[in-house]
Design a protein around this motif. Structure first.
Motif, PDB file in Angstrom:
ATOM      1  N   THR A  33      23.351 -15.610  -0.786  1.00  0.00           N
ATOM      2  CA  THR A  33      23.701 -17.023  -1.528  1.00  0.00           C
ATOM      3  C   THR A  33      24.831 -17.553  -0.462  1.00  0.00           C
ATOM      4  OG1 THR A  33      22.888 -16.294  -3.697  1.00  0.00           O
ATOM      5  CG2 THR A  33      24.572 -18.039  -3.596  1.00  0.00           C
ATOM      6  N   TYR A  36      27.487 -23.534  -0.890  1.00  0.00           N
ATOM      7  CA  TYR A  36      26.870 -24.987  -1.607  1.00  0.00           C
ATOM      8  C   TYR A  36      25.597 -24.831  -2.131  1.00  0.00           C
ATOM      9  CZ  TYR A  36      30.856 -27.317   0.560  1.00  0.00           C
ATOM     10  OH  TYR A  36      32.129 -27.710   0.853  1.00  0.00           O
ATOM     11  N   GLY A  37      25.016 -25.579  -3.055  1.00  0.00           N
ATOM     12  CA  GLY A  37      23.841 -25.320  -3.741  1.00  0.00           C
ATOM     13  C   GLY A  37      22.587 -25.742  -2.873  1.00  0.00           C
ATOM     14  N   GLU A 308      38.149 -20.452  -8.259  1.00  0.00           N
ATOM     15  CA  GLU A 308      36.546 -20.688  -8.094  1.00  0.00           C
ATOM     16  C   GLU A 308      35.842 -19.714  -8.713  1.00  0.00           C
ATOM     17  OE1 GLU A 308      36.099 -21.913  -3.699  1.00  0.00           O
ATOM     18  OE2 GLU A 308      38.349 -21.430  -3.408  1.00  0.00           O
ATOM     19  N   ASP A 309      34.644 -20.474  -9.448  1.00  0.00           N
ATOM     20  CA  ASP A 309      33.404 -19.857  -9.864  1.00  0.00           C
ATOM     21  C   ASP A 309      32.420 -19.628  -8.862  1.00  0.00           C
ATOM     22  OD1 ASP A 309      31.420 -18.892 -11.461  1.00  0.00           O
ATOM     23  OD2 ASP A 309      31.134 -20.559 -12.674  1.00  0.00           O
ATOM     24  N   ASP A 311      29.664 -18.427  -9.114  1.00  0.00           N
ATOM     25  CA  ASP A 311      28.209 -18.835  -9.660  1.00  0.00           C
ATOM     26  C   ASP A 311      28.115 -20.462  -9.573  1.00  0.00           C
ATOM     27  OD1 ASP A 311      27.431 -16.151 -10.106  1.00  0.00           O
ATOM     28  OD2 ASP A 311      28.491 -15.965 -11.922  1.00  0.00           O
ATOM     29  N   TYR A 312      29.025 -21.066  -9.077  1.00  0.00           N
ATOM     30  CA  TYR A 312      28.900 -22.417  -9.153  1.00  0.00           C
ATOM     31  C   TYR A 312      28.592 -23.014  -7.617  1.00  0.00           C
ATOM     32  CZ  TYR A 312      30.742 -27.403  -9.436  1.00  0.00           C
ATOM     33  OH  TYR A 312      30.772 -28.544  -9.188  1.00  0.00           O
ATOM     34  N   HIS A 313      27.626 -23.504  -7.459  1.00  0.00           N
ATOM     35  CA  HIS A 313      27.119 -24.129  -6.253  1.00  0.00           C
ATOM     36  C   HIS A 313      26.719 -25.403  -6.318  1.00  0.00           C
ATOM     37  CE1 HIS A 313      27.046 -19.828  -5.047  1.00  0.00           C
ATOM     38  NE2 HIS A 313      26.431 -19.633  -6.176  1.00  0.00           N
ATOM     39  N   PRO A 314      27.571 -26.271  -5.930  1.00  0.00           N
ATOM     40  CA  PRO A 314      27.499 -27.787  -6.066  1.00  0.00           C
ATOM     41  C   PRO A 314      26.385 -28.330  -4.959  1.00  0.00           C
ATOM     42  CG  PRO A 314      29.623 -27.164  -5.130  1.00  0.00           C
ATOM     43  CD  PRO A 314      29.167 -26.132  -5.493  1.00  0.00           C
ATOM     44  N   THR A 315      25.864 -29.463  -5.429  1.00  0.00           N
ATOM     45  CA  THR A 315      25.051 -30.392  -4.534  1.00  0.00           C
ATOM     46  C   THR A 315      25.615 -31.449  -4.340  1.00  0.00           C
ATOM     47  OG1 THR A 315      23.560 -30.790  -6.038  1.00  0.00           O
ATOM     48  CG2 THR A 315      22.863 -28.803  -4.774  1.00  0.00           C
ATOM     49  N   ASP A 383      21.755 -34.739  -8.614  1.00  0.00           N
ATOM     50  CA  ASP A 383      20.911 -33.896  -9.520  1.00  0.00           C
ATOM     51  C   ASP A 383      19.558 -33.779  -8.937  1.00  0.00           C
ATOM     52  OD1 ASP A 383      23.401 -33.629 -11.253  1.00  0.00           O
ATOM     53  OD2 ASP A 383      22.759 -35.636 -12.231  1.00  0.00           O
TER      54      ASP A 383
END
Length: 456
Positions: A33, A36-37, A308-309, A311-315, A383
């Protein structure tokens, strides 16, 4: 032999402290992983290297079997270059040594160390080297692209403090590049990205930081306050650097509920110096309007890195550009685009540059945009893939509306945007010179999962 089979067959030499991870391992998904998401790629093998010899072995195997090769440290590549579908990932996160020479103000640091880890290790010595604004970024990746951070106006880019680099090249050689050894390669490594080899260690000049003041300042965003913020940042002493995020106010608990969703300047301000001088430098920013929140105070430099989280993977759809000015007309344009977007999070990020960064000759390193006074990033979160084209079109229109004729970009903020945008990061003779270095050290373009510079 099929690609995935060949990659799965890779083994490290007997006695190596490194590790090869494949899809059968329980921690494979965690280790593949990235930050970025967008990218969800499945490498055939992830190689947690322990030393340069492991890297040389992996490079040779990838070359001999024609496997795609990714290099991963912090995993912050906006283009997803930290991973690969079906190929090999050389993961340098276990190269985490930090060797501080406080007397001479230098440090040798492994390529897998993060900005936060190095900053915290240096704090007891009251020393610093500046990186970006994320604590989890790998120091090797951000440095190779230049390194625009909070201390840029005072001490320049990360590469301006870089004294030497140890790396493994495409032919397996372990090299030291500095001003005396492979000087042309050393020039290219300072801004040319991961095109020339796999970095194992970096040596930095350290800077004294006996006192520091910094933190978040939130102001109402109007055309007047935005233009005033940029003017104040330009007029500020070089000890002060900052980032202004123009955006709808998130539902943060310390902001009044009636402000949620309204346009604000969410600024991160950093002053390298004594508290009295900091207060004087910060006064013009606080005078722009009644602050909605003010957390700027004396404390450790590491406080500039927010939690920073993992598990947070922004797009997000994002574009970077360089401009000469942001006055009232430009500020009105910024507000207009932000107001019209329906993205859950959209932002125009402004960084005033100059100072020490701008005093380095453009030809001295591969980061050649030394004279550009302001850097902007526009971004909108999307999204799902269906929403992505709409947000990309918005970002493109926004960047076009702000463009003032400087087509340059900062390579570390370029996503998967095509060869023309990579070319824009390296203007004039810089591009031709980089291609010659690429030809000398990676003529077959083995290291191509990056913002790629093709060999001449």
């Amino acid at each position: 032999m099929p690609l995935s089979t060949a990659a799965n067959a890779f083994r490290l030499p007997a006695g190596s402290a490194g590790r090869v991870i494949t899809a059968t391992d329980s921690d494979y998904d965690k280790l593949r992983t990235v930050m970025y998401g967008g990218p969800d790629r499945r490498p055939a093998s992830i190689i947690r290297v322990a030393n340069a010899a492991d890297i040389a072995t992996a490079i040779a195997y990838a070359r001999d079997n024609q496997l795609e090769l990714a290099i991963r440290s912090g995993g912050h590549s906006g283009a997803g270059h930290s991973t690969t579908e079906g190929g090999l990932v050389i993961d340098v996160r276990d190269l985490d040594e930090i060797d501080i020479d406080a007397a001479n103000r230098t440090v040798w640091v492994g390529a897998g160390v993060t900005a936060m880890e190095l900053t915290e290790a240096l704090a007891p010595h009251q020393l610093i080297v500046g990186f970006g604004d994320a604590g989890t970024v790998g120091i090797s990746g951000i440095t190779l692209g230049g390194g625009v951070g909070y201390l840029a106006r005072k001490h320049g880019l990360s590469i301006d403090s870089l004294l030497a680099v140890e790396l493994v090249t495409a032919d397996g050689q372990q090299l030291l590049a500095d001003a005396a050894n492979h000087p042309e390669l050393f020039w290219a490594l300072r801004g040319g990205g991961g095109n020339f080899g796999v970095v194992t260690r970096l040596k930095f000049q350290l800077h004294p930081l006996p006192a520091f003041t910094g933190g978040m300042l939130v102001l109402p965003a109007t055309a007047k306050t935005i233009a005033g913020f940029v003017a104040a940042a330009k007029a500020a002493p070089e000890e002060l650097s900052g980032i202004a995020n123009i955006m709808p106010a998130p539902p943060m608990p310390f902001l009044p509920a009636e402000q949620h969703g309204k346009m604000v300047i969410l600024a991160m301000l950093a002053f390298a110096g004594e508290p009295d001088a900091a207060e004087k430098a910060l006064a013009p920013f606080r005078a722009l309007g009644t602050p909605l929140a003010d957390f700027v105070k004396p404390g450790p430099y590491a406080s500039m890195y927010p939690p920073e989280d993992p598990d947070y993977h922004p797009t997000a759809a994002a574009l970077n550009l360089l401009v000469d000015r942001i006055g009232t007309p430009e500020a009105e344009t910024i507000l207009g685009y932000l107001e019209e977007s329906d993205a859950s999070l959209r932002v125009c990020q402004i960084r005033v540059l100059g100072g020490a960064l701008g005093r380095v000759a453009p030809s001295a390193t591969a980061y050649a945009h030394r004279k550009s006074p302001i850097m902007i990033n526009v971004a909108a979160f999307y999204d799902g893939e269906a929403d992505k084209p709409k947000k990309e079109a918005w970002a493109a229109d926004f960047a076009k509306a702000l463009n003032q004729g400087d087509d340059g970009v900062y390579v570390n903020f370029v996503a998967d945007e095509g060869p023309a945008r990579v070319r824009a990061a390296y203007p004039g003779d810089t591009w031709d010179r980089l291609r010659q270095v690429k030809r000398a050290y990676d003529p077959e373009n083995l290291f191509r999962l990056n913002q790629n510079i093709p060999p001449a």
